[in-house]
Design a protein around this motif. Structure first.
Motif, PDB file in Angstrom:
ATOM      1  N   SER A 168      34.743  38.758  31.670  1.00 22.15           N
ATOM      2  CA  SER A 168      35.720  38.799  30.578  1.00 22.15           C
ATOM      3  C   SER A 168      37.165  38.988  31.049  1.00 22.15           C
ATOM      4  O   SER A 168      37.107  39.160  32.191  1.00 22.15           O
ATOM      5  CB  SER A 168      35.413  40.063  29.658  1.00 22.15           C
ATOM      6  N   LYS A 169      38.151  38.980  30.237  1.00 18.09           N
ATOM      7  CA  LYS A 169      39.637  39.214  30.354  1.00 18.09           C
ATOM      8  C   LYS A 169      39.820  40.703  30.826  1.00 18.09           C
ATOM      9  O   LYS A 169      40.907  41.329  31.142  1.00 18.09           O
ATOM     10  CB  LYS A 169      40.527  38.573  29.615  1.00 18.09           C
ATOM     11  N   ARG A 170      38.783  41.481  30.409  1.00 17.70           N
ATOM     12  CA  ARG A 170      39.262  43.130  30.533  1.00 17.70           C
ATOM     13  C   ARG A 170      38.725  43.542  31.813  1.00 17.70           C
ATOM     14  O   ARG A 170      37.603  43.608  32.107  1.00 17.70           O
ATOM     15  CB  ARG A 170      38.233  43.868  29.425  1.00 17.70           C
ATOM     16  N   HIS A 171      39.645  43.604  32.588  1.00 18.92           N
ATOM     17  CA  HIS A 171      39.347  43.845  34.087  1.00 18.92           C
ATOM     18  C   HIS A 171      39.345  45.502  34.190  1.00 18.92           C
ATOM     19  O   HIS A 171      40.327  46.254  34.920  1.00 18.92           O
ATOM     20  CB  HIS A 171      40.387  43.541  34.952  1.00 18.92           C
ATOM     21  N   ILE A 172      38.187  45.964  33.568  1.00 20.31           N
ATOM     22  CA  ILE A 172      38.172  47.616  33.842  1.00 20.31           C
ATOM     23  C   ILE A 172      37.050  47.881  34.684  1.00 20.31           C
ATOM     24  O   ILE A 172      36.177  47.044  34.815  1.00 20.31           O
ATOM     25  CB  ILE A 172      37.471  47.987  32.290  1.00 20.31           C
ATOM     26  N   THR A 173      37.535  48.523  35.905  1.00 20.27           N
ATOM     27  CA  THR A 173      36.596  48.892  36.990  1.00 20.27           C
ATOM     28  C   THR A 173      35.975  50.339  37.127  1.00 20.27           C
ATOM     29  O   THR A 173      36.815  51.278  36.337  1.00 20.27           O
ATOM     30  CB  THR A 173      37.080  48.193  38.298  1.00 20.27           C
ATOM     31  N   THR A 174      34.933  50.542  37.898  1.00 21.13           N
ATOM     32  CA  THR A 174      34.443  51.782  38.110  1.00 21.13           C
ATOM     33  C   THR A 174      34.141  51.872  39.475  1.00 21.13           C
ATOM     34  O   THR A 174      34.098  50.834  40.154  1.00 21.13           O
ATOM     35  CB  THR A 174      33.168  52.333  37.303  1.00 21.13           C
ATOM     36  N   ILE A 175      33.843  52.862  40.283  1.00 15.43           N
ATOM     37  CA  ILE A 175      33.506  53.032  41.853  1.00 15.43           C
ATOM     38  C   ILE A 175      31.934  53.499  41.500  1.00 15.43           C
ATOM     39  O   ILE A 175      31.722  54.203  41.050  1.00 15.43           O
ATOM     40  CB  ILE A 175      34.457  53.968  42.556  1.00 15.43           C
TER      41      ILE A 175
END
Length: 209
Positions: A168-175
């Motif tokens: 998707s275009k939502r570039h939400i990340t986590t570690i």
């Protein structure tokens, strides 16, 4: 954001198994560490527990409070710095979050202090032996027509940035932090825990061929 009405691994597999592992929690004080938007806090409350949920995300805690019920206590806190009284809780859970917490030792130290003597801590993890971020993958052997899981670097601890919504275009990340089983066992022992059970749950959905 997981809800109770969806056909999810959380609802169909993890929730009933966690409640079975904890046993009768009616009237007991239970801590939900990294509670997110309160899915498992609500399940614990429905089983009769007096629940406290903590999460580092103010947005998720706000969603949890809005979802209710009002007598679940929620607070924003890091898992390795929980501002609650020692020896208060009969049980604690941490579901699919321990691998996203950098300070494993600090988190386990906190939970150990908050639990009463003999208290239980139920942990649910992605399988660290087979779900290694960027160091495991599916393969297929055409000669014997068997699918297999390739594993690389299992014993080496690592951290990776993972996209929450791939494609998707939502570039939400986590570690996410990969640790071999021995790392978890060592840290649990260092903070006074004894392992009294280990279960490996499978999906309720049928895999494609």
């Amino acid at each position: 954001h997981v809800t109770e009405s969806e056909d999810t691994y959380h609802e169909k597999v993890i929730k009933p198994n966690v409640l079975e592992v904890l046993g009768d929690i009616k009237g007991k004080q239970v801590l939900d560490v990294a509670c997110g938007q309160g899915f498992f806090s609500r399940a614990l409350h429905a089983a009769g527990a007096r629940v406290t949920g903590i999460d580092i995300s103010p947005e998720l805690i706000e969603l949890a409070k809005k979802a209710g019920p009002a007598d679940i206590s929620y607070l924003v806190a890091s898992a390795d710095r929980i501002p609650l009284s020692d020896a208060t809780y009969d049980s604690a859970i941490c579901v699919l979050a321990l691998q996203n917490i950098k300070n494993l030792s600090g988190k386990l130290e906190q939970v150990s202090k908050l639990l009463k003597r003999g208290g239980e801590f139920a942990i649910v993890l992605n399988h660290p032996a087979f779900r290694i971020p960027r160091r495991s993958a599916w393969g297929f052997d055409p000669e014997v027509k068997v699918q297999f899981r390739r594993l690389d670097g299992y014993l080496s601890e690592s951290a990776h940035r993972i996209e929450m919504h791939p494609g998707s275009k939502r570039h939400i990340t986590t570690i996410t932090h990969h640790r071999p089983l021995q790392s978890y066992v060592t840290e649990l022992a260092n903070h006074g825990f004894s392992i009294v059970g280990l279960e490996e749950w499978i999906s309720h959905k049928e895999s494609e061929k």
